[in-house]
Design a protein around this motif. Structure first.
Motif, short mmCIF file in Angstrom:
data_model
loop_
_atom_site.label_atom_id
_atom_site.label_comp_id
_atom_site.label_asym_id
_atom_site.label_seq_id
_atom_site.Cartn_x
_atom_site.Cartn_y
_atom_site.Cartn_z
N GLY A 33 0.68 -0.93 -0.18
CA GLY A 33 -0.38 -0.31 -0.33
C GLY A 33 0.68 0.94 0.30
N SER A 34 1.98 1.34 -0.13
CA SER A 34 3.40 2.40 0.25
C SER A 34 3.23 2.65 -1.60
CB SER A 34 4.73 1.95 0.33
OG SER A 34 4.92 1.05 -0.74
N HIS A 203 6.34 5.55 1.54
CA HIS A 203 5.54 5.33 2.59
C HIS A 203 4.76 6.26 1.85
CE1 HIS A 203 4.03 4.01 6.69
NE2 HIS A 203 3.44 5.76 6.42
N ASP A 204 3.16 5.84 2.55
CA ASP A 204 1.95 6.13 1.60
C ASP A 204 2.07 7.48 0.60
OD1 ASP A 204 0.44 5.92 3.84
OD2 ASP A 204 0.96 7.57 5.32
N GLY A 205 2.13 6.94 -0.58
CA GLY A 205 2.88 7.12 -1.77
C GLY A 205 3.60 8.09 -2.35
N ARG A 206 4.83 8.44 -1.05
CA ARG A 206 5.61 9.45 -1.31
C ARG A 206 6.96 8.76 -0.73
NH1 ARG A 206 4.41 14.56 -1.59
NH2 ARG A 206 2.63 15.24 -0.74
N THR A 208 10.38 8.69 0.72
CA THR A 208 10.75 9.21 2.09
C THR A 208 12.34 9.60 2.10
OG1 THR A 208 10.47 6.63 3.11
CG2 THR A 208 8.96 8.36 3.06
#
Length: 223
Positions: A33-34, A203-206, A208
């Motif tokens: 889901g990242s 993480h969460d579409g970004r 990092t």
């Protein structure tokens, strides 16, 4: 990259700036889901970004029509899916899968030579179903070679395999990286992450963190 769902708009990836070198292994790492598989599909030109741009060798792919994008993807990009059978034509033999891959881009291929490089020598006349999962994934990478793909993208290529079969895939990636191919892999497999020359942590579409590899492969700590 935005998606419209019954619950509203969902952002898959956002604000990512990433340059993929012309050779070596780039790993897109992060939990489920990242956004790593979404980013891989965008890089592979299977999806158009709703914002931003994707360039390939200086060409803004967003300016290309459907036919030109499909031709660029066919001629220069190879995608290996996580489920081994999805990468191959099951009614063709092992060698004929390689020939079909080469013919799809107007290339010529020597199936025996490719199979020998991948540790699959002597299997040209086998049915695809006679290969183990790890061998099928090796053959999938061989098909990308037969097509002459400049960049090989792989989505969780070890996730459906047992440890021994996954070892075969890792050996193949080491071989291709050593031969100077550009490989982009989405994975949360720690062993595959350690193999990467660079690791883009998501993480969460970004994005990092970007871990650049500068020496012998060593254990990488997750940020």
């Amino acid at each position: 990259m935005d998606y419209t769902t019954p619950a509203g708009t969902v952002t898959g990836v956002d604000g990512i700036e990433l340059t993929v070198p012309a050779h070596g292994v780039t790993v897109l790492a992060g939990p489920s889901g990242s956004g790593k598989s979404t980013l891989l599909r965008v890089l592979g030109l299977f999806e158009r970004p709703t914002r931003g741009a994707v360039s390939f060798r200086g060409t803004d792919t967003g300016t290309l029509g459907h036919r030109a994008r499909r031709a660029l993807r066919r001629d220069h990009l190879g995608l290996v899916f996580q489920n081994p059978p999805e990468n191959l034509i099951d009614h063709l033999g092992v060698g004929k899968n390689l020939l079909a891959a080469a013919q799809s881009t107007g290339n010529q291929a020597d199936p025996e030579a490719i199979l020998d490089r991948l540790g699959l020598g002597g299997t040209a006349d086998w049915r695809v179903t006679a290969l183990s999962g790890g061998q099928q994934q090796r053959l999938a990478f061989g098909c990308a070679l037969a097509r002459g793909s400049a960049v090989i993208l792989a989505d969780e290529p070890t996730s459906q395999l047992d440890e021994a079969s996954a070892d075969l895939v890792l050996d193949t990636l080491r071989l291709l990286a050593g031969e100077g191919h550009a490989i982009v892999v989405a994975s949360h497999d720690d062993r595959l992450i350690r193999l990467g020359d660079r690791v883009a942590w998501m993480h969460d579409g970004r994005l990092t963190a970007l871990d650049e590899h500068t020496g012998p492969h060593t254990e990488r700590a997750k940020p």
